[in-house]
Design a protein around this motif. Structure first.
Motif, mmCIF file in Angstrom:
data_model
loop_
_atom_site.group_PDB
_atom_site.id
_atom_site.type_symbol
_atom_site.label_atom_id
_atom_site.label_comp_id
_atom_site.label_asym_id
_atom_site.label_seq_id
_atom_site.Cartn_x
_atom_site.Cartn_y
_atom_site.Cartn_z
ATOM 1 N N PRO A 157 1.815 -12.081 9.918
ATOM 2 C CA PRO A 157 0.485 -11.591 9.568
ATOM 3 C C PRO A 157 -0.377 -11.427 10.821
ATOM 4 O O PRO A 157 -0.493 -12.360 11.616
ATOM 5 C CB PRO A 157 -0.101 -12.713 8.688
ATOM 6 C CG PRO A 157 1.056 -13.568 8.289
ATOM 7 C CD PRO A 157 2.109 -13.398 9.328
ATOM 8 N N LYS B 257 1.132 -4.703 12.972
ATOM 9 C CA LYS B 257 1.979 -3.709 12.304
ATOM 10 C C LYS B 257 1.167 -2.461 11.929
ATOM 11 O O LYS B 257 1.567 -1.337 12.229
ATOM 12 C CB LYS B 257 2.606 -4.315 11.025
ATOM 13 C CG LYS B 257 3.416 -5.566 11.271
ATOM 14 C CD LYS B 257 4.014 -6.142 9.995
ATOM 15 C CE LYS B 257 3.009 -6.705 9.006
ATOM 16 N NZ LYS B 257 2.284 -7.915 9.486
ATOM 17 N N GLY C 57 1.065 -4.184 1.592
ATOM 18 C CA GLY C 57 -0.163 -4.943 1.332
ATOM 19 C C GLY C 57 -1.286 -4.020 0.851
ATOM 20 O O GLY C 57 -2.007 -4.338 -0.094
ATOM 21 N N LEU D 141 -0.664 -2.984 -2.691
ATOM 22 C CA LEU D 141 -0.966 -4.082 -3.622
ATOM 23 C C LEU D 141 -2.476 -4.245 -3.799
ATOM 24 O O LEU D 141 -2.971 -4.434 -4.913
ATOM 25 C CB LEU D 141 -0.353 -5.399 -3.113
ATOM 26 C CG LEU D 141 1.173 -5.497 -3.242
ATOM 27 C CD1 LEU D 141 1.720 -6.665 -2.437
ATOM 28 C CD2 LEU D 141 1.580 -5.642 -4.720
ATOM 29 N N ARG D 142 -3.209 -4.138 -2.688
ATOM 30 C CA ARG D 142 -4.673 -4.274 -2.795
ATOM 31 C C ARG D 142 -5.277 -3.126 -3.607
ATOM 32 O O ARG D 142 -6.193 -3.315 -4.397
ATOM 33 C CB ARG D 142 -5.309 -4.354 -1.395
ATOM 34 C CG ARG D 142 -5.142 -5.743 -0.754
ATOM 35 C CD ARG D 142 -5.820 -5.825 0.602
ATOM 36 N NE ARG D 142 -5.115 -5.081 1.627
ATOM 37 C CZ ARG D 142 -4.108 -5.567 2.360
ATOM 38 N NH1 ARG D 142 -3.726 -6.814 2.200
ATOM 39 N NH2 ARG D 142 -3.500 -4.808 3.257
ATOM 40 N N LYS E 87 1.253 -15.993 -0.941
ATOM 41 C CA LYS E 87 2.592 -15.951 -1.558
ATOM 42 C C LYS E 87 3.036 -14.503 -1.768
ATOM 43 O O LYS E 87 2.233 -13.576 -1.660
ATOM 44 C CB LYS E 87 2.565 -16.681 -2.898
ATOM 45 C CG LYS E 87 2.385 -18.195 -2.762
ATOM 46 C CD LYS E 87 2.443 -18.852 -4.118
ATOM 47 C CE LYS E 87 2.092 -20.320 -4.049
ATOM 48 N NZ LYS E 87 3.083 -21.114 -3.341
ATOM 49 N N ILE E 88 4.306 -14.374 -2.089
ATOM 50 C CA ILE E 88 4.877 -13.031 -2.209
ATOM 51 C C ILE E 88 4.815 -12.573 -3.665
ATOM 52 O O ILE E 88 5.365 -13.227 -4.549
ATOM 53 C CB ILE E 88 6.317 -13.029 -1.656
ATOM 54 C CG1 ILE E 88 6.252 -13.351 -0.162
ATOM 55 C CG2 ILE E 88 6.981 -11.679 -1.899
ATOM 56 C CD1 ILE E 88 7.561 -13.714 0.461
ATOM 57 N N VAL E 89 4.147 -11.479 -3.861
ATOM 58 C CA VAL E 89 3.974 -10.909 -5.198
ATOM 59 C C VAL E 89 5.355 -10.564 -5.767
ATOM 60 O O VAL E 89 6.230 -10.103 -5.014
ATOM 61 C CB VAL E 89 3.084 -9.639 -5.096
ATOM 62 C CG1 VAL E 89 3.002 -8.902 -6.426
ATOM 63 C CG2 VAL E 89 1.686 -10.004 -4.585
ATOM 64 N N GLY F 250 5.200 -4.133 6.358
ATOM 65 C CA GLY F 250 4.984 -5.428 5.700
ATOM 66 C C GLY F 250 5.893 -5.686 4.523
ATOM 67 O O GLY F 250 5.623 -6.542 3.684
ATOM 68 N N PHE F 251 6.988 -5.005 4.470
ATOM 69 C CA PHE F 251 7.973 -5.157 3.390
ATOM 70 C C PHE F 251 9.343 -4.817 3.964
ATOM 71 O O PHE F 251 9.427 -3.865 4.754
ATOM 72 C CB PHE F 251 7.638 -4.192 2.238
ATOM 73 C CG PHE F 251 8.672 -4.184 1.141
ATOM 74 C CD1 PHE F 251 8.518 -4.969 0.024
ATOM 75 C CD2 PHE F 251 9.826 -3.405 1.266
ATOM 76 C CE1 PHE F 251 9.480 -4.974 -0.974
ATOM 77 C CE2 PHE F 251 10.797 -3.420 0.273
ATOM 78 C CZ PHE F 251 10.609 -4.199 -0.845
ATOM 79 N N ARG G 187 9.586 -8.844 2.476
ATOM 80 C CA ARG G 187 9.178 -10.157 2.963
ATOM 81 C C ARG G 187 10.071 -11.245 2.428
ATOM 82 O O ARG G 187 9.829 -12.424 2.631
ATOM 83 C CB ARG G 187 7.747 -10.435 2.523
ATOM 84 C CG ARG G 187 6.716 -9.692 3.351
ATOM 85 C CD ARG G 187 5.357 -9.838 2.708
ATOM 86 N NE ARG G 187 4.353 -10.334 3.624
ATOM 87 C CZ ARG G 187 3.518 -9.546 4.307
ATOM 88 N NH1 ARG G 187 3.604 -8.253 4.206
ATOM 89 N NH2 ARG G 187 2.618 -10.077 5.099
ATOM 90 N N ARG H 182 -10.317 -10.335 12.695
ATOM 91 C CA ARG H 182 -10.296 -9.268 11.679
ATOM 92 C C ARG H 182 -11.104 -9.693 10.452
ATOM 93 O O ARG H 182 -11.790 -8.883 9.836
ATOM 94 C CB ARG H 182 -8.840 -8.955 11.287
ATOM 95 C CG ARG H 182 -8.709 -7.740 10.378
ATOM 96 C CD ARG H 182 -7.259 -7.369 10.118
ATOM 97 N NE ARG H 182 -6.604 -8.278 9.170
ATOM 98 C CZ ARG H 182 -5.320 -8.202 8.810
ATOM 99 N NH1 ARG H 182 -4.551 -7.269 9.332
ATOM 100 N NH2 ARG H 182 -4.806 -9.045 7.949
ATOM 101 N N ARG I 262 -11.158 -9.105 3.532
ATOM 102 C CA ARG I 262 -9.942 -9.501 2.836
ATOM 103 C C ARG I 262 -10.015 -10.958 2.371
ATOM 104 O O ARG I 262 -10.508 -11.817 3.093
ATOM 105 C CB ARG I 262 -8.715 -9.287 3.754
ATOM 106 C CG ARG I 262 -8.239 -7.854 3.755
ATOM 107 C CD ARG I 262 -7.083 -7.615 4.688
ATOM 108 N NE ARG I 262 -5.953 -8.514 4.499
ATOM 109 C CZ ARG I 262 -4.709 -8.248 4.906
ATOM 110 N NH1 ARG I 262 -4.459 -7.089 5.513
ATOM 111 N NH2 ARG I 262 -3.742 -9.116 4.718
ATOM 112 N N ARG J 76 -0.079 -18.180 4.832
ATOM 113 C CA ARG J 76 0.709 -16.969 5.119
ATOM 114 C C ARG J 76 1.730 -17.244 6.221
ATOM 115 O O ARG J 76 2.848 -16.721 6.191
ATOM 116 C CB ARG J 76 -0.223 -15.820 5.531
ATOM 117 C CG ARG J 76 -1.017 -15.273 4.349
ATOM 118 C CD ARG J 76 -2.325 -14.664 4.779
ATOM 119 N NE ARG J 76 -2.178 -13.352 5.395
ATOM 120 C CZ ARG J 76 -3.140 -12.755 6.092
ATOM 121 N NH1 ARG J 76 -4.297 -13.354 6.278
ATOM 122 N NH2 ARG J 76 -2.923 -11.574 6.614
#
Ligand SMILES: Nc1ncnc2c1ncn2[C@@H]1O[C@H](COP(=O)(O)OP(=O)(O)O)[C@@H](O)[C@H]1O
Ligand SMILES: O=c1ccn([C@@H]2O[C@H](COP(=O)(O)OP(=O)(O)O)[C@@H](O)[C@H]2O)c(=O)[nH]1
Length: 298
Positions: free
Chosen positions: A118, A122, A141, A144-145, A167-169, A194-195, A197, A232, A238, A249
């Motif tokens: 994280p 990337k 990510g 998903l958001r 955690k991983i969805v 990001g995938f 994961r 950030r 976020r 994370r």
């Protein structure tokens, strides 16, 4: 090879169970997922019958697809480059291996997994790649958001909880979103940021969408990632750019995501770049890799 590393995969089980069409709609997946079984300790595990249906729909049709045909990527690329000269095809879209039976693509798309902890950078580097090379950038990510924020989403709350906890969805949600976005783009060259994961995500994606051509991995010490994420967090808004979520994370990355990189490394598919430099200097390392692999679009 890749496949053999998984002792008993989710998709193997699913293939036996799957009878429904792989084209089951996202909304039916979401309905089925309203009582999710988490990949990584969902806050409240419950009946997973719906999950099986959703997973079956996502993974159906992967039967018959076999990783054992894969050769070393450098040999493959050498062959493909030669073929490219003759046919004008992209060296990688000419296919590293067959598509899974129920892939939404007719010709194998170029797929690059962009991985790293994280805050490793990337997204920053992907934005530059998009500007210089003909790729569609899809951040898992971000997708998903977006889904979390979509009015009427049946999995919005669930996604938010997983993200906040680092955690991983559940993978069927993420793979469904990625697959839809890939198809919608109408393109065939993707940076998947990001995938995957988790190992089973990698396998399910390769089984139901397309294989990864290589992995671009940004190596970054946690101290630096923490510094970047806290910075950030001052403006990102976020829910997970705070010290509590950041630490969670990191644990997920170390324990669950790093093994995916190691697995691909053992297959000779990882291109590693140190993120410990200015974005410009990091990008020049990235470009060196991409210039070897792809002709520039401009
Ligand atoms: N090489 C770099 N040096 C310093 N800061 C960076 C660098 N690359 C990215 N950043 C900053 O670090 C933060 C995390 O970068 P980002 O690209 O969002 O990471 P990721 O997508 O891996 O989470 C952002 O605020 C970004 O501006
Ligand atoms: O394939 C994915 C990608 C992301 N996430 C979730 O989304 C969060 C943020 O991921 P993103 O890649 O946007 O940010 P990063 O952690 O790399 O900064 C992660 O911590 C996970 O909770 C997930 O569950 N699966």
């Amino acid at each position: 090879m890749f496949r053999a590393a998984f002792s008993r995969s989710t998709t193997d089980t699913l293939r036996r169970q799957a009878t429904s069409s792989a084209s089951a709609s996202r909304s039916s997946l979401r309905r089925a997922l309203s009582t999710p079984a988490g990949e990584q300790g969902a806050p409240k595990p419950s009946s997973n019958a719906g999950l099986w249906v959703a997973l079956a729909a996502t993974a159906a049709g992967g039967a018959g697809y076999y990783y054992a045909t894969r050769e070393h990527p450098s040999e493959t690329l050498a062959k493909l480059k030669a073929k490219n000269k003759a046919t004008e095809e992209s060296p990688v879209t000419a296919s590293l291996r067959p598509l899974p039976a129920n892939s939404p693509f007719k010709v194998k798309p170029t797929v690059i997994f962009v991985l790293g902890g994280p805050g490793a950078g990337k997204g920053t580097q992907c934005a530059r790649l998009v500007a210089d090379y003909d790729f569609v950038h899809l951040s898992a990510g971000d997708l998903l958001r977006e889904e979390r924020n979509r009015a009427g989403s049946e999995v919005g709350e669930l996604i938010n909880t997983y993200i906040k906890e680092g955690k991983i969805v559940p993978m069927e949600i993420t793979i469904g979103l990625l697959r839809d976005a890939m198809v919608r783009s109408g393109k065939d060259r993707f940076l998947i940021d990001g995938f995957p994961r988790k190992m089973d995500q990698a396998e399910a994606f390769e089984d139901t969408v397309a294989g990864a051509d290589f992995i671009l991995y940004f190596e970054c010490p946690e101290k630096e990632m923490e510094r970047r994420l806290l910075k950030r967090g001052e403006t990102s808004g976020r829910v997970d750019d705070n010290i509590e979520s950041i630490r969670k994370r990191f644990v997920t990355f170390r324990d669950t995501s790093f093994p995916v990189i190691d697995k691909y490394r053992s297959l000779g598919k990882v291109h590693e770049v140190s993120c410990l430099d200015t974005p410009d200097k990091v990008y020049s390392q990235v470009r060196a890799i991409f210039d070897k692999m792809f002709a520039k679009s401009a």
